[in-house]
Motif scaffolding. Sequence first.
Motif, PDB file in Angstrom:
ATOM      1  N   PRO A 182       0.906  -1.117   0.208  1.00 35.96           N
ATOM      2  CA  PRO A 182       0.047  -0.032   0.050  1.00 35.96           C
ATOM      3  C   PRO A 182       0.893   1.332  -0.073  1.00 35.96           C
ATOM      4  CG  PRO A 182      -0.005  -0.971   2.203  1.00 35.96           C
ATOM      5  CD  PRO A 182       0.610  -1.712   1.109  1.00 35.96           C
ATOM      6  N   ASP A 183       0.276   2.240  -0.601  1.00 33.45           N
ATOM      7  CA  ASP A 183       1.126   3.807  -0.470  1.00 33.45           C
ATOM      8  C   ASP A 183       1.068   4.050   0.852  1.00 33.45           C
ATOM      9  OD1 ASP A 183       1.665   6.051  -2.703  1.00 33.45           O
ATOM     10  OD2 ASP A 183       1.023   6.654  -0.560  1.00 33.45           O
ATOM     11  N   THR A 184       2.002   4.669   1.213  1.00 31.75           N
ATOM     12  CA  THR A 184       2.197   4.993   2.653  1.00 31.75           C
ATOM     13  C   THR A 184       1.528   6.165   3.148  1.00 31.75           C
ATOM     14  OG1 THR A 184       4.330   6.219   2.109  1.00 31.75           O
ATOM     15  CG2 THR A 184       4.581   3.988   2.864  1.00 31.75           C
ATOM     16  N   SER A 185       1.107   7.092   2.286  1.00 27.79           N
ATOM     17  CA  SER A 185       0.348   8.337   2.504  1.00 27.79           C
ATOM     18  C   SER A 185      -1.100   8.269   1.896  1.00 27.79           C
ATOM     19  CB  SER A 185       1.297   9.450   2.311  1.00 27.79           C
ATOM     20  OG  SER A 185       1.509   9.704   0.885  1.00 27.79           O
ATOM     21  N   ARG A 186      -1.284   7.624   0.999  1.00 25.01           N
ATOM     22  CA  ARG A 186      -2.897   7.703   0.026  1.00 25.01           C
ATOM     23  C   ARG A 186      -3.473   6.504   0.277  1.00 25.01           C
ATOM     24  NH1 ARG A 186       0.559   9.930  -5.014  1.00 25.01           N
ATOM     25  NH2 ARG A 186       1.877   8.479  -4.342  1.00 25.01           N
ATOM     26  N   PRO A 187      -4.489   6.682   0.917  1.00 21.37           N
ATOM     27  CA  PRO A 187      -5.508   5.606   1.110  1.00 21.37           C
ATOM     28  C   PRO A 187      -5.954   4.908  -0.028  1.00 21.37           C
ATOM     29  CG  PRO A 187      -5.703   7.053   3.064  1.00 21.37           C
ATOM     30  CD  PRO A 187      -5.242   7.448   2.041  1.00 21.37           C
ATOM     31  N   GLY A 188      -6.033   3.597  -0.150  1.00 20.92           N
ATOM     32  CA  GLY A 188      -6.752   2.834  -1.313  1.00 20.92           C
ATOM     33  C   GLY A 188      -5.684   2.717  -2.474  1.00 20.92           C
ATOM     34  N   ILE A 189      -4.395   3.253  -2.560  1.00 21.14           N
ATOM     35  CA  ILE A 189      -3.737   3.252  -3.573  1.00 21.14           C
ATOM     36  C   ILE A 189      -2.540   2.135  -3.400  1.00 21.14           C
ATOM     37  CG2 ILE A 189      -1.838   4.176  -4.827  1.00 21.14           C
ATOM     38  CD1 ILE A 189      -4.584   5.499  -5.291  1.00 21.14           C
ATOM     39  N   GLN A 190      -2.302   1.213  -4.163  1.00 24.68           N
ATOM     40  CA  GLN A 190      -1.433  -0.003  -4.205  1.00 24.68           C
ATOM     41  C   GLN A 190      -0.421   0.314  -4.925  1.00 24.68           C
ATOM     42  OE1 GLN A 190      -2.449  -2.120  -1.039  1.00 24.68           O
ATOM     43  NE2 GLN A 190      -1.487  -3.540  -2.313  1.00 24.68           N
ATOM     44  N   TRP A 191       0.914  -0.122  -4.579  1.00 25.87           N
ATOM     45  CA  TRP A 191       2.058   0.043  -5.547  1.00 25.87           C
ATOM     46  C   TRP A 191       2.604  -1.547  -5.966  1.00 25.87           C
ATOM     47  CZ3 TRP A 191       4.191   3.853  -7.983  1.00 25.87           C
ATOM     48  CH2 TRP A 191       3.896   5.172  -7.702  1.00 25.87           C
ATOM     49  N   ILE A 192       2.693  -1.702  -7.239  1.00 30.80           N
ATOM     50  CA  ILE A 192       3.438  -3.126  -7.592  1.00 30.80           C
ATOM     51  C   ILE A 192       4.653  -2.893  -8.278  1.00 30.80           C
ATOM     52  CG2 ILE A 192       3.051  -4.861  -9.248  1.00 30.80           C
ATOM     53  CD1 ILE A 192      -0.141  -2.790  -8.682  1.00 30.80           C
ATOM     54  N   ASN A 193       5.550  -3.874  -7.596  1.00 30.88           N
ATOM     55  CA  ASN A 193       6.961  -3.741  -8.117  1.00 30.88           C
ATOM     56  C   ASN A 193       7.352  -5.085  -8.819  1.00 30.88           C
ATOM     57  OD1 ASN A 193       7.464  -1.234  -6.880  1.00 30.88           O
ATOM     58  ND2 ASN A 193       8.151  -2.108  -5.054  1.00 30.88           N
ATOM     59  N   VAL A 194       7.978  -4.999  -9.905  1.00 29.56           N
ATOM     60  CA  VAL A 194       8.258  -6.250 -10.650  1.00 29.56           C
ATOM     61  C   VAL A 194       9.757  -6.141 -11.046  1.00 29.56           C
ATOM     62  CG1 VAL A 194       7.551  -7.727 -12.556  1.00 29.56           C
ATOM     63  CG2 VAL A 194       5.842  -6.387 -11.521  1.00 29.56           C
ATOM     64  N   VAL A 195      10.437  -7.360 -10.870  1.00 26.96           N
ATOM     65  CA  VAL A 195      11.790  -7.286 -11.535  1.00 26.96           C
ATOM     66  C   VAL A 195      11.885  -8.277 -12.470  1.00 26.96           C
ATOM     67  CG1 VAL A 195      14.285  -7.769 -10.929  1.00 26.96           C
ATOM     68  CG2 VAL A 195      12.702  -6.617  -9.101  1.00 26.96           C
ATOM     69  N   GLY A 196      12.426  -8.189 -13.672  1.00 22.95           N
ATOM     70  CA  GLY A 196      12.768  -8.891 -14.716  1.00 22.95           C
ATOM     71  C   GLY A 196      13.980  -8.779 -15.276  1.00 22.95           C
ATOM     72  N   GLU A 197      14.277 -10.140 -15.848  1.00 20.98           N
ATOM     73  CA  GLU A 197      15.677 -10.236 -16.630  1.00 20.98           C
ATOM     74  C   GLU A 197      15.494 -10.672 -17.993  1.00 20.98           C
ATOM     75  OE1 GLU A 197      19.501 -12.209 -14.911  1.00 20.98           O
ATOM     76  OE2 GLU A 197      18.119 -13.824 -15.542  1.00 20.98           O
ATOM     77  N   ARG A 198      16.404  -9.885 -18.800  1.00 23.55           N
ATOM     78  CA  ARG A 198      16.282 -10.221 -20.183  1.00 23.55           C
ATOM     79  C   ARG A 198      16.880 -11.613 -20.768  1.00 23.55           C
ATOM     80  NH1 ARG A 198      16.410  -7.348 -25.576  1.00 23.55           N
ATOM     81  NH2 ARG A 198      15.744  -9.125 -26.842  1.00 23.55           N
ATOM     82  N   VAL A 199      16.195 -12.495 -20.951  1.00 15.93           N
ATOM     83  CA  VAL A 199      16.746 -13.882 -21.332  1.00 15.93           C
ATOM     84  C   VAL A 199      17.626 -13.818 -22.523  1.00 15.93           C
ATOM     85  CG1 VAL A 199      16.282 -16.286 -21.827  1.00 15.93           C
ATOM     86  CG2 VAL A 199      14.617 -14.882 -20.475  1.00 15.93           C
TER      87      VAL A 199
END
Length: 199
Positions: free
Chosen positions: A182-199
């Motif tokens: 969740p966002d630390t200061s804005r209720p109702g907002i979610q953050w998505i973090n994705v890490v990828g690697e180029r094959v």
Amino acid sequence: MPDQQTIRAYDELARQQAAFQRNRRPESIYRLIKTFFHPGRPTADIGSGSGRDVVWLEQHGYPTIGFEPSQGMINEARAAYAGINVQQAALPDLAGIADASFDNVLCVAVLMHLPIAELTGATVNLARILRPGGRLIVSYRTPPPDGERTPDGRLYTDIPLTHFILLLESVGMRVLVVEEAPDTSRPGIQWINVVGERV
């Protein structure tokens, strides 16, 4: 093409947006960078905004070029950080950025500003500029509770995580990490973090 209404909003609000960004430290992103990025290797910050993350990357041993569509934000970054390397380029095309030119690519708080129809092209080009074995860190947020377009004109597209993962895999990326918080200061907002690697 990028959402022109969003870019205009950042041009018009550049000073306050740059100040807002500089007053926040994305600790979860910095932790992922330290864990997954290749130290000392060419790095791109796509949608570099205030320049905050370009400077942090440089200070921590990742030679970095920032790419930003808003001229207003570029001006703010250059005014705040002497010698910063920030150039104009925009998703989805990333025109002017050569294929396989970076070992690390950061893209924070950018993808949700694209129309959903541009997401495939954006993913293709984020993968295109990575070298084999290169790492990509993407972070995006969910729309505000009251809709995808804020009163100042910025677009916040809803990007389903499963859809984005399938897109990454379809362009030759292996997904290494997925985080949601969740966002630390804005209720109702979610953050998505994705890490990828180029094959």
